[in-house]
Enzyme design. Sequence first.
Site, short mmCIF file in Angstrom:
data_model
loop_
_atom_site.label_atom_id
_atom_site.label_comp_id
_atom_site.label_asym_id
_atom_site.label_seq_id
_atom_site.Cartn_x
_atom_site.Cartn_y
_atom_site.Cartn_z
CE LYS A 95 -4.13 1.72 2.41
NZ LYS A 95 -5.09 1.39 3.50
CG LEU A 129 -5.31 6.60 4.24
CD1 LEU A 129 -4.34 6.23 5.36
CD2 LEU A 129 -4.99 5.81 2.99
CB SER A 138 -8.15 3.04 2.26
OG SER A 138 -7.48 2.33 3.30
CB VAL A 198 -9.00 2.23 10.15
CG1 VAL A 198 -9.78 3.05 9.13
CG2 VAL A 198 -9.13 2.85 11.54
CB ALA A 199 -13.72 1.45 8.69
N GLY A 200 -12.41 -1.63 7.44
CA GLY A 200 -12.66 -2.62 6.41
C GLY A 200 -11.73 -2.48 5.22
CB SER A 201 -8.88 -0.19 4.67
OG SER A 201 -9.64 0.96 4.93
#
Length: 612
Positions: free
Chosen positions: A117, A166, A192, A213-216
Amino acid sequence: MYPPFDYFEHRRACVIKQRQRDARFESLPDIYKGPLTSQQRSILDAPIASLVADVHKGTLSPVDILRTYGKTAAVAQERTNCVTELLLPEAEAWSKDSSSSGVDLKGPLAGIPVSLKDSIAVAGFDVSVGYSRNVFKPCAEDGVMVKLLKRAGAIPHVKTALPITLLSFESTNDLWGTARNPHNPRYSPGGSTGGEGALLALNGSRIGLGSDVAGSVRAPAAWSGINSLRCSTGRWPKVGMNTSMPGQEGIPSVFSPMARTLDDLTYFTRAFIQMKPWEVDYTVHPIAWRQEVYDTAAACSMTEANGNGNGNGKNKKLRIGLMTTDGVVRPSPAIARGLTLTADALRNAGHQVVDIPLDSFPQTATPAQALQIASVLLCADGGRTFQSFFRTGETNDPGAAQIRFYMGLPRPVKYLWYLYTRYVRHDPLWASLLRYFHPLSAAEQWTWVAKREAFRATWFDWLAKPPQGFDFILCPGNATPALPHGAMKDAVASCGYTFLWNLLDYTAGIVPVTKVDKDLDGLPAAWKASNGVERGAYKHYDAVKMDGLPIAVQVVGRRLTEEKTLGYMKVVEDCLKESGTVYEHLDVERLPEIKDIENQKSKVPVNPARIW
């Protein structure tokens, strides 16, 4: 330069960086062009363990592996714009001179190309995170993750696309452009870590590293059709990187692995943890790889669950919790079909699959409440930090722009909007998200952190009770398949199926199942959204336009159970295979034509001698 004159610096940076990237691709030697050779095809098809063994024996050169994946990465870039920085010239040098590069070709990942990334630090390259102000500042040395990868014998060969801020399931910014879905260019590859999803789906890398952090790492895997594992915090290094929100620890981000196949994902996770990352990164827990835990979980195959096992006492019939809805956004028909296929395959294999009704969740800790707590904590600064890195005229992500808009509303105005939404629109769920979605003081953040901890404690107790007792939870990876570009303006809040597990810090993995079928996955004529989040998520759902996009499920374990979760992912994959459902990956040599592919090619003059 100060605003508004920094606009010109922004535009200049975008033009230069894209031209530099295009020039690097244009300068690739002929060995990186043309059809795959028979040897290269065998490299793509070989198990990762086999490649490593051949490198150790000296029967396969790391350069041959690198050139194979360099060739497919070039195709992936042309089709999806998934690459930000091309490292191939440097990677060839690293593979040829391991003594000075730090690449140990006797390591457990010897010769394996790894993509990163864009937020991960590599010596000699920028860590832009999609912001133009971060370019022309190459890192002086590799970050910890890259050092560990090289020490294991892996060779980083590209860095990949992400969204500015992000905070999106898109991967778009002015600096690098828009990353496209490998199955349909009109759709997002996820975010992201979307560049990784697109690259791996097209076989442009063997292993990818992203953050979640939330599904990235899970949304890109689900939307692009690959596998990924969201590790619990402390199991994977997190220093040696850049971010859009330094200091944000309400919902900690965690770096995690991605791969085209589950076999690769498991092999890499094991090899990386066996490198003892806790010795070089203070954030990593000193937890060694537990092979016996993985073996016990993975051994629960179909025949063994039916009582035909080998009698070693390690195999058992699994009890699986089936989460068919989170009470916020119902799974779309396509995702529901994938979930049903998987649940049926597990039942046919002799496992017990138990529905988790909405009213069985703890009343003080429902998935809807998780979305509220996690959203408030993630954006506790009101978006000021990620906004502070923007230059004048720099385009924001549509979803992040919505976050800033809601966060920026005066509290009295927001309270009136809350009252209107709750009592006039009769939408208490959307109203509950609006009510507290504003910047927090230190004292207010402590209150919400306390709510987070209470939520975790409640789930800990709830899962321990006999009515639950699940070995793992099976749920959607997202409510919908991939959404079209720009859809985050409407669907930014539709992330509950992944965000819940970030709040709880549970290990979770994505397994691709099948693909959208325009004849099977249409919406019923009488369907109607039940709240604002669901309305936004479904605004762009169209089974005809989405035909052929991946459908995936999510396997959720408990905290710090990476080995067990990977083992159960294998059980899911094996049961699907036994039932006749095998996910069909994209073949990089048999891709449908893209009409405007010629318009996407670079027209930049190239001097290869300056790059190679």
